[in-house]
Design a protein around this motif. Structure first.
Motif, mmCIF file in Angstrom:
data_model
loop_
_atom_site.group_PDB
_atom_site.id
_atom_site.type_symbol
_atom_site.label_atom_id
_atom_site.label_comp_id
_atom_site.label_asym_id
_atom_site.label_seq_id
_atom_site.Cartn_x
_atom_site.Cartn_y
_atom_site.Cartn_z
ATOM 1 N N SER A 123 0.797 -1.069 -0.116
ATOM 2 C CA SER A 123 0.108 -0.050 0.052
ATOM 3 C C SER A 123 0.861 1.315 0.046
ATOM 4 N N VAL A 124 0.554 2.159 -0.550
ATOM 5 C CA VAL A 124 1.232 3.372 -0.654
ATOM 6 C C VAL A 124 0.763 4.673 0.061
ATOM 7 N N VAL A 125 -0.721 4.520 0.119
ATOM 8 C CA VAL A 125 -1.410 5.619 1.099
ATOM 9 C C VAL A 125 -2.532 4.827 1.701
ATOM 10 N N GLN A 128 -4.369 2.047 0.235
ATOM 11 C CA GLN A 128 -4.528 2.225 -1.352
ATOM 12 C C GLN A 128 -3.263 1.733 -1.993
ATOM 13 N N PRO A 129 -3.283 0.533 -2.801
ATOM 14 C CA PRO A 129 -2.004 0.129 -3.464
ATOM 15 C C PRO A 129 -1.720 1.087 -4.703
ATOM 16 N N PRO A 130 -0.537 0.900 -4.934
ATOM 17 C CA PRO A 130 0.142 1.746 -6.153
ATOM 18 C C PRO A 130 -0.551 1.570 -7.571
ATOM 19 N N ARG A 131 -0.758 2.602 -8.330
ATOM 20 C CA ARG A 131 -1.542 2.408 -9.424
ATOM 21 C C ARG A 131 -0.395 1.787 -10.596
ATOM 22 N N CYS A 132 -1.118 1.082 -11.641
ATOM 23 C CA CYS A 132 -0.410 0.221 -12.628
ATOM 24 C C CYS A 132 0.299 1.373 -13.590
ATOM 25 N N THR A 133 1.246 1.075 -14.235
ATOM 26 C CA THR A 133 1.737 2.045 -15.318
ATOM 27 C C THR A 133 0.729 2.302 -16.179
ATOM 28 N N CYS A 167 9.805 -0.617 -2.889
ATOM 29 C CA CYS A 167 9.808 -1.188 -1.464
ATOM 30 C C CYS A 167 10.570 -0.064 -0.735
ATOM 31 N N GLU A 168 10.554 -0.297 0.436
ATOM 32 C CA GLU A 168 11.494 0.631 1.453
ATOM 33 C C GLU A 168 12.910 -0.059 1.416
#
Length: 304
Positions: A123-125, A128-133, A167-168
């Motif tokens: 999850s980014v925020v 909410q997972p990151p959007r696809c390209t 990822c971190e």
């Protein structure tokens, strides 16, 4: 009714014992009783479940982790960890009488779900997972790998979900792999397996430290325990903001902590990205009723 409108519930010792027994029951049964009349097993069904399913569960437990190319388990999957399909790990099959050949599938058991095997998505925020390209969300992609985009039928040419999110640990999402392994295989990788427990859908959870991301987890499944050299090295100046004033005054020359030093590395990266000096602390805004206050921590200058 207590003061302020809060309701206070008083339970007898027997009621508390009954609640504890039900919570233990749910940890063991999971969602296996959701289709039963009343949504709960009879005492006879529960005992049979413990003598059959739980015995196989302990013998064939699956350890599930999201691992980077360096072998670090960046995410240890637990019962509530969401899958790409939108359902949590506990909704996927993790109990087997006899383990299938590798790769071991962990399919979703929710009705109508096309997910054939669990896949973790960071999850980014918030959640909410990151959007696809292709600029569309993960929910707009097929739950079945390789997760082609479903936006407006075939209007989008995206045939597989991809993201540039890192990822971190420094590696991209695509660099990570979902690992589903047995106890013996995990021990061969030199990873902790924890105690034997009868609970459902435990995945890679072996203790409280499993809830921490891998780059902060100081065991063999994460970044590892600090070396003796790191423990003896001086503490960076920035770490004084994490220490009580009493400790700073008592032993200013003997403060050592590789853990705190590692903890500030992400802050340095964020500071560089935002153009702030490496030693500065971010501005913190707080709201009390209708008044707004802004406070900024010092950036290395001594207070007079």
């Amino acid at each position: 009714m207590a003061e302020g409108g809060a309701e206070r519930i008083h339970l007898t010792s027997q009621a508390v014992a009954d609640v504890e027994a039900y919570l233990e029951y749910k940890r063991i049964v999971g969602d296996a009783d959701k289709d039963l009349p009343g949504g709960i097993m009879t005492p006879e069904q529960y005992e049979h479940f413990k003598k059959t399913v739980v015995v196989d569960r302990i013998k064939n437990r699956l350890f599930v982790s999201w691992t980077n190319p360096d072998g670090m388990d960046c995410k240890l999957v637990g019962p509530e960890t969401p899958c790409f399909c939108g359902h949590r790990y506990k909704a996927h099959r993790s109990d087997y009488n006899d383990l299938p050949p590798h790769p071991i599938p962990v399919p979703c058991q929710e009705r109508g779900c096309r997910c054939r095997s669990y896949r973790y998505l960071p999850s980014v925020v918030g959640t909410q997972p990151p959007r696809c390209t292709c600029k569309h969300t993960a929910e707009e992609h097929d739950a079945r790998a390789p997760h082609a985009c479903k936006r407006s039928g075939n209007a989008c040419a995206c045939r597989a979900y991809r993201t540039s999110y890192r990822c971190e640990c420094g590696h991209t999402t695509a660099d990570h792999a979902m690992i589903v392994e047995t106890r013996e295989e995990r021990l061969e990788r030199g990873k902790p397996v924890g105690k034997v427990v009868p609970y459902a859908a435990m995945g890679g959870i072996t203790g409280f430290s499993s809830l921490i991301d891998g780059y902060r987890r100081l065991d063999d499944s994460g970044i590892g325990a600090p070396s003796a050299e790191e423990l003896r090295s001086p503490m960076p100046a920035e770490c004084k903001y994490f220490m009580p004033p009493s400790q700073l005054q008592a032993q200013p020359a003997q403060l050592h902590s590789s853990t705190a030093r590692r903890a500030i590395q992400p802050d340095r990266r964020h500071a560089a990205a935002s153009g702030q000096p490496a030693g500065s602390m971010p501005t913190v805004k707080s709201t009390h009723g209708s008044q707004h206050t802004t406070a900024t921590k010092p950036t290395g200058h001594s207070r007079k």
